[in-house]
Design a protein around this motif. Structure first.
Motif, short mmCIF file in Angstrom:
data_model
loop_
_atom_site.label_atom_id
_atom_site.label_comp_id
_atom_site.label_asym_id
_atom_site.label_seq_id
_atom_site.Cartn_x
_atom_site.Cartn_y
_atom_site.Cartn_z
N ASN A 49 0.84 -1.20 0.00
CA ASN A 49 0.00 0.00 0.00
C ASN A 49 0.87 1.25 0.00
OD1 ASN A 49 -2.57 -1.33 0.12
ND2 ASN A 49 -2.10 -1.84 2.24
N ALA A 50 1.60 1.43 -1.09
CA ALA A 50 2.46 2.59 -1.29
C ALA A 50 2.71 2.71 -2.79
CB ALA A 50 3.78 2.41 -0.54
N TRP A 124 14.02 -7.01 -9.42
CA TRP A 124 12.83 -6.48 -8.75
C TRP A 124 12.04 -5.66 -9.76
CZ3 TRP A 124 12.07 -6.96 -3.35
CH2 TRP A 124 13.11 -7.54 -2.64
N SER A 125 10.72 -5.83 -9.77
CA SER A 125 9.82 -5.02 -10.60
C SER A 125 8.78 -4.39 -9.70
CB SER A 125 9.12 -5.88 -11.65
OG SER A 125 10.04 -6.45 -12.54
N PHE A 126 8.43 -3.14 -10.00
CA PHE A 126 7.45 -2.38 -9.22
C PHE A 126 6.34 -1.97 -10.18
CE2 PHE A 126 11.83 -1.34 -7.87
CZ PHE A 126 11.87 -2.10 -6.71
N ILE A 127 5.14 -2.56 -9.99
CA ILE A 127 4.04 -2.34 -10.91
C ILE A 127 2.90 -1.64 -10.18
CG2 ILE A 127 2.39 -3.49 -12.45
CD1 ILE A 127 4.93 -5.79 -11.80
N GLU A 128 2.53 -0.47 -10.67
CA GLU A 128 1.43 0.28 -10.06
C GLU A 128 0.11 -0.41 -10.42
OE1 GLU A 128 -1.78 2.74 -9.26
OE2 GLU A 128 -1.24 2.41 -11.34
N LYS A 129 -0.72 -0.62 -9.40
CA LYS A 129 -2.01 -1.26 -9.62
C LYS A 129 -3.01 -0.72 -8.60
CE LYS A 129 -4.21 -5.72 -10.24
NZ LYS A 129 -4.05 -7.17 -10.22
N LYS A 132 -1.66 1.04 -5.56
CA LYS A 132 -0.73 0.24 -4.76
C LYS A 132 0.42 -0.19 -5.66
CE LYS A 132 -4.52 -1.42 -1.95
NZ LYS A 132 -5.29 -2.56 -1.48
N THR A 133 1.38 -0.89 -5.08
CA THR A 133 2.50 -1.40 -5.86
C THR A 133 2.59 -2.91 -5.72
OG1 THR A 133 3.74 0.65 -5.51
CG2 THR A 133 5.00 -1.27 -6.24
N VAL A 134 2.57 -3.59 -6.85
CA VAL A 134 2.84 -5.02 -6.86
C VAL A 134 4.35 -5.15 -7.06
CG1 VAL A 134 2.46 -7.22 -8.04
CG2 VAL A 134 0.57 -5.58 -7.81
N VAL A 135 5.01 -5.76 -6.10
CA VAL A 135 6.45 -5.97 -6.18
C VAL A 135 6.67 -7.43 -6.56
CG1 VAL A 135 8.65 -5.94 -4.95
CG2 VAL A 135 6.90 -4.22 -4.43
#
Length: 179
Positions: A49-50, A124-129, A132-135
């Motif tokens: 939740n960021a 590492w991948s940071f996907i906005e959804k 929130k961020t799916v890591v």
């Protein structure tokens, strides 16, 4: 008794030479992708939740990993956080020398690293959804020690990444609450 002592010294000497040769002469394919043929590999994911910006900020601050992730000791970035920069750290009793191979702000971070008997590629991948961020994290490990202790390294890697993701989630969500 002397014969047993000499035999043991000979065995120790031969093993020392073999291990030294393995460490010095084995090379690994450095790649931006994990080695799908490596004996140890894992994929993990968590939703935080960021924003990707906040998660990337925390992960790119290598010198402070130890403050929020207890599995990492003595992290030290050599230079700026950019592709090609190196950093040293300790984890799981190993001293690791890593080099960043991917730095895409707020989207991806990747590095490869060598330790005694092991070589790893870590992405590492940071996907906005939905705010929130799916890591997503993936890692492969290979090397003579990894081959010998494959099951131990597999369990250790899976457990370590689960803890890392959990700690990253706690840190990122606490950071948001403080703002």
């Amino acid at each position: 008794m002397k014969m047993i002592t000499y035999s043991l010294l000979l065995i120790i000497g031969v093993l020392t030479v073999i291990i030294t040769c393995l460490e010095v002469f084995i090379s690994y394919d450095v790649s931006e992708s994990i080695n799908k043929k490596a004996p140890v590999k894992t994929y993990q994911e968590i939703t935080i939740n960021a924003s990707p910006k906040e998660v990337f900020r925390i992960m790119s601050d290598i010198d402070h990993w130890e403050e929020w992730h207890s599995d990492v000791k003595e992290p030290k970035l050599n230079g700026l956080f950019k592709k090609g920069s190196s950093f040293g750290w300790k984890s799981g009793g190993l001293t690791i020398h890593s080099t960043l191979h991917t730095v895409i702000p707020e989207r991806k971070i990747g590095w490869s690293g060598k330790a005694f008997g092991a070589f790893a590629i870590h992405n590492w991948s940071f996907i906005e959804k939905e705010g929130k961020t799916v890591v997503r994290v993936e890692e492969s490990m290979e090397g003579w020690l990894v081959y010998l202790l494959q099951n131990t390294f597999q369990r250790g890697l899976e457990d370590s990444l689960k803890v890392w993701l959990k700690n990253l989630k706690v840190k990122a969500e606490q950071s948001i609450l403080k703002k």
